[in-house]
Scaffold this motif. Structure first.
Motif, PDB file in Angstrom:
ATOM      1  N   GLN A 101      -7.691 -24.765  18.091  1.00 27.92           N
ATOM      2  CA  GLN A 101      -7.196 -24.053  16.810  1.00 27.92           C
ATOM      3  C   GLN A 101      -6.555 -24.278  15.942  1.00 27.92           C
ATOM      4  O   GLN A 101      -5.910 -23.518  14.447  1.00 27.92           O
ATOM      5  N   ILE A 102      -6.547 -22.986  16.449  1.00 28.80           N
ATOM      6  CA  ILE A 102      -5.743 -21.356  15.954  1.00 28.80           C
ATOM      7  C   ILE A 102      -3.958 -21.915  15.905  1.00 28.80           C
ATOM      8  O   ILE A 102      -2.942 -21.578  15.298  1.00 28.80           O
ATOM      9  N   HIS A 103      -3.548 -22.627  17.497  1.00 27.78           N
ATOM     10  CA  HIS A 103      -2.443 -22.893  16.961  1.00 27.78           C
ATOM     11  C   HIS A 103      -1.350 -23.438  16.006  1.00 27.78           C
ATOM     12  O   HIS A 103      -0.199 -23.572  14.868  1.00 27.78           O
ATOM     13  N   ASP A 104      -1.761 -24.970  15.144  1.00 25.60           N
ATOM     14  CA  ASP A 104      -2.032 -25.648  14.187  1.00 25.60           C
ATOM     15  C   ASP A 104      -2.236 -25.226  12.506  1.00 25.60           C
ATOM     16  O   ASP A 104      -2.084 -25.302  11.530  1.00 25.60           O
ATOM     17  N   HIS A 105      -3.089 -23.948  13.820  1.00 29.58           N
ATOM     18  CA  HIS A 105      -3.518 -23.316  11.351  1.00 29.58           C
ATOM     19  C   HIS A 105      -2.084 -22.629  10.298  1.00 29.58           C
ATOM     20  O   HIS A 105      -1.203 -22.109  11.376  1.00 29.58           O
ATOM     21  N   PRO A 106      -1.856 -22.848   9.569  1.00 23.61           N
ATOM     22  CA  PRO A 106      -1.192 -22.330   8.312  1.00 23.61           C
ATOM     23  C   PRO A 106      -0.716 -21.240   8.118  1.00 23.61           C
ATOM     24  O   PRO A 106       0.330 -20.699   8.513  1.00 23.61           O
ATOM     25  N   SER A 107      -1.673 -19.893   8.322  1.00 24.13           N
ATOM     26  CA  SER A 107      -1.672 -18.395   8.349  1.00 24.13           C
ATOM     27  C   SER A 107      -1.952 -18.241   9.778  1.00 24.13           C
ATOM     28  O   SER A 107      -1.824 -16.460   9.645  1.00 24.13           O
ATOM     29  N   THR A 108      -1.590 -18.929  10.906  1.00 26.74           N
ATOM     30  CA  THR A 108      -0.962 -18.081  12.187  1.00 26.74           C
ATOM     31  C   THR A 108       0.129 -17.779  12.330  1.00 26.74           C
ATOM     32  O   THR A 108       0.827 -17.601  11.421  1.00 26.74           O
ATOM     33  N   TRP A 109      -0.336 -16.508  13.163  1.00 29.52           N
ATOM     34  CA  TRP A 109       1.825 -16.317  13.509  1.00 29.52           C
ATOM     35  C   TRP A 109       1.602 -16.528  15.549  1.00 29.52           C
ATOM     36  O   TRP A 109       0.588 -16.377  15.759  1.00 29.52           O
ATOM     37  N   ALA A 110       2.458 -15.545  15.574  1.00 32.96           N
ATOM     38  CA  ALA A 110       2.636 -15.691  16.694  1.00 32.96           C
ATOM     39  C   ALA A 110       1.961 -15.173  17.732  1.00 32.96           C
ATOM     40  O   ALA A 110       1.997 -15.687  18.984  1.00 32.96           O
ATOM     41  N   GLU A 111       1.987 -13.423  17.459  1.00 33.83           N
ATOM     42  CA  GLU A 111       1.159 -12.896  18.338  1.00 33.83           C
ATOM     43  C   GLU A 111      -0.641 -13.621  18.817  1.00 33.83           C
ATOM     44  O   GLU A 111      -1.075 -13.349  19.968  1.00 33.83           O
ATOM     45  N   LEU A 112      -1.002 -14.121  17.530  1.00 35.25           N
ATOM     46  CA  LEU A 112      -2.075 -14.276  17.434  1.00 35.25           C
ATOM     47  C   LEU A 112      -2.828 -16.401  18.193  1.00 35.25           C
ATOM     48  O   LEU A 112      -3.480 -15.986  18.760  1.00 35.25           O
ATOM     49  N   GLY A 113      -1.497 -16.348  18.202  1.00 38.46           N
ATOM     50  CA  GLY A 113      -1.569 -17.904  18.996  1.00 38.46           C
ATOM     51  C   GLY A 113      -1.457 -16.997  20.815  1.00 38.46           C
ATOM     52  O   GLY A 113      -1.507 -17.764  21.148  1.00 38.46           O
ATOM     53  N   GLN A 114      -0.686 -16.651  21.209  1.00 33.03           N
ATOM     54  CA  GLN A 114      -0.864 -16.401  22.291  1.00 33.03           C
ATOM     55  C   GLN A 114      -2.216 -15.742  22.605  1.00 33.03           C
ATOM     56  O   GLN A 114      -2.538 -16.260  23.789  1.00 33.03           O
ATOM     57  N   TRP A 115      -2.321 -15.062  21.838  1.00 36.95           N
ATOM     58  CA  TRP A 115      -3.752 -14.141  22.750  1.00 36.95           C
ATOM     59  C   TRP A 115      -4.933 -15.640  22.395  1.00 36.95           C
ATOM     60  O   TRP A 115      -5.660 -15.223  23.157  1.00 36.95           O
ATOM     61  N   ALA A 116      -4.535 -16.515  21.672  1.00 45.03           N
ATOM     62  CA  ALA A 116      -5.953 -17.679  21.689  1.00 45.03           C
ATOM     63  C   ALA A 116      -5.194 -18.413  22.859  1.00 45.03           C
ATOM     64  O   ALA A 116      -6.000 -18.982  23.475  1.00 45.03           O
ATOM     65  N   ALA A 117      -4.370 -17.844  23.415  1.00 42.72           N
ATOM     66  CA  ALA A 117      -3.726 -18.939  25.157  1.00 42.72           C
ATOM     67  C   ALA A 117      -4.361 -18.412  26.244  1.00 42.72           C
ATOM     68  O   ALA A 117      -5.161 -18.662  27.052  1.00 42.72           O
ATOM     69  N   HIS A 118      -3.977 -17.303  25.947  1.00 42.19           N
ATOM     70  CA  HIS A 118      -4.712 -16.329  26.934  1.00 42.19           C
ATOM     71  C   HIS A 118      -6.412 -16.005  26.697  1.00 42.19           C
ATOM     72  O   HIS A 118      -6.922 -16.440  28.168  1.00 42.19           O
ATOM     73  N   ALA A 119      -7.100 -16.621  24.849  1.00 46.25           N
ATOM     74  CA  ALA A 119      -8.425 -16.611  25.279  1.00 46.25           C
ATOM     75  C   ALA A 119      -8.701 -17.618  25.916  1.00 46.25           C
ATOM     76  O   ALA A 119     -10.039 -17.338  26.466  1.00 46.25           O
ATOM     77  N   ILE A 120      -8.459 -18.960  25.770  1.00 48.35           N
ATOM     78  CA  ILE A 120      -8.501 -20.086  26.307  1.00 48.35           C
ATOM     79  C   ILE A 120      -8.547 -20.173  27.964  1.00 48.35           C
ATOM     80  O   ILE A 120      -9.496 -20.431  28.761  1.00 48.35           O
TER      81      ILE A 120
END
Length: 413
Positions: free
Chosen positions: A28-47
């Protein structure tokens, strides 16, 4: 189903993901309103690779945390209400042929409320109409109105409290940014003073002249003068904008300060390397002079130990030139070598002076003998016109009227 609260800001979102128990919400990180690019990349790597994901990245500097008066729930649980989940009442089934709802059959003796109401209506049709006097509950209405006023007043008070809190926080942040601006400008002036001696160096003083050009360019930077203020009469939004502009100016000046310090370090290192190169050249030339002096001083010093010390110092100096040494080592080696060379020169000067003195004494002893020899070769004066010889040891007085002038030849021998 658990889902992330969409009202979380960037800092709250990063704190939520720092707990590995919440990694089931990474999708759900990718679609959250307060996310940013680095956090989205980290979430994909963590998955994909949770074992190497590590901690989530920090929010960007331009993202500010929200000032919350009351905390909110970071994770929302979308489960069905308890009364709905526990309801076991049979539902009506629609008739597929007619499209109407077919009720479930009831047990024997069971009556619906509709049947009871119909029976009551039918029993009262024939009765006389009874006038009903309704009592208006003024007390209840007044209580409800009073409660509404209290709730409205509390809500307005909370709004005003929140507004005052935001204004106070914005004013504090703005004043802090203005104070930091003064501190940063003092640091900039101090950095300029420290860089001033290095800016006066010439190209021959450093090994990399381009570092001097970069230093001069950075020192010409003129910080922009901020016109923003923190007047308490301004609104919270305007104070936040003034704070953001002041912080932006401060960050730009901090970057220039770091660049100035780095460039000064580069120039200083280049100057030290040039000084080391110059010291190496001076040491090499001094070794050559010392070697030449050692050869020329053979049999010309009072004590050969001075030449032996000079030879040892030359050998030590040559060892210093094989490996890279510090500037102090080179300077100390040059100083020691020059000191020993001066001792040898002084010893040579002493020996030369002694030889000259001995030669002078030998010349002085020969000169009187030659004079006596030349005087012996002179002819004796004539006895004509001289008085009678005076007996040695007896006094003699001149007799008046007698001439005692001797006569000498016109020329010698």
């Amino acid at each position: 189903m658990r889902r992330i609260n969409p009202k979380l800001d960037s800092y709250e979102l990063a704190d939520l993901m720092s707990d590995s128990d919440n990694w089931d919400l990474l999708a759900q990180i990718h679609d959250h309103p307060s996310t940013w690019a680095e956090l989205g990349q980290w979430a994909a790597h963590a998955i994909a690779h949770p074992e190497t994901a590590g901690a989530p990245p920090e929010p960007l500097a331009d993202r500010k945390s929200k000032h919350r008066l009351f905390p909110i729930t970071p994770v929302i649980d979308d489960e069905l209400p308890r009364d709905v989940r526990n309801s076991n009442a049979p539902a009506s089934e629609p008739d597929k042929r007619t499209g109407t709802t077919i009720g479930m059959p009831m047990e024997d003796g069971e009556h619906t409320r509709d049947d009871v109401s119909l029976a009551e209506d039918s029993s009262t049709d024939d009765a006389d109409e009874v006038v009903v006097h309704r009592h208006i509950p003024f007390t209840r209405i007044a209580g409800i109105m009073l409660a509404s006023v209290i709730v409205t007043g509390l809500a307005a008070g909370l709004v005003m409290t929140k507004k005052n809190y935001d204004h106070r926080e914005a004013l504090t942040s703005c004043n802090h940014a203005i104070k930091q601006s003064d501190i940063v400008r003092i640091e900039w002036n101090k950095a300029l003073e420290q860089a001033e001696p290095y800016a006066k160096l010439q190209d021959k003083d450093v090994q990399d002249p381009k570092s001097l050009e970069l230093l001069s360019k950075i020192m010409q930077y003129q910080p922009s003068v901020s016109t923003e203020n923190c007047d308490p009469s301004l609104t919270a939004d305007r104070l936040d904008r003034n704070c953001a502009e002041t912080e932006k100016t401060n960050n730009q000046l901090r970057i220039q300060i770091r660049n100035l310090h780095d460039t000064v370090d580069t120039v200083k290192a280049s100057q030290e390397q040039q000084q080391i190169d110059n010291a190496q050249n001076v040491l090499s030339q001094t070794i050559e002079d010392a070697d030449r002096l050692y050869k020329e001083s053979e049999n010309k010093v009072r004590d050969d130990n001075t030449r032996a010390r000079l030879n040892e110092q030359i050998t030590r100096a040559r060892l210093m030139t094989r490996d890279q040494q510090s500037l102090d080592v080179y300077n100390r080696t040059i100083q020691d070598l020059n000191a020993v060379m001066q001792i040898v020169r002084d010893s040579m000067t002493t020996v030369e002076n002694e030889e000259i003195s001995d030669a002078g004494r030998s010349d002085g002893s020969t000169q009187p003998g030659s004079d006596s020899q030349s005087s012996d070769q002179q002819p004796a004066p004539s006895s004509e016109g001289l008085s009678s010889p005076v007996t040695q040891g007896n006094p003699a007085w001149d007799v008046p009227g007698q001439s005692v002038t001797p006569s000498f030849p016109d020329r010698l021998g």
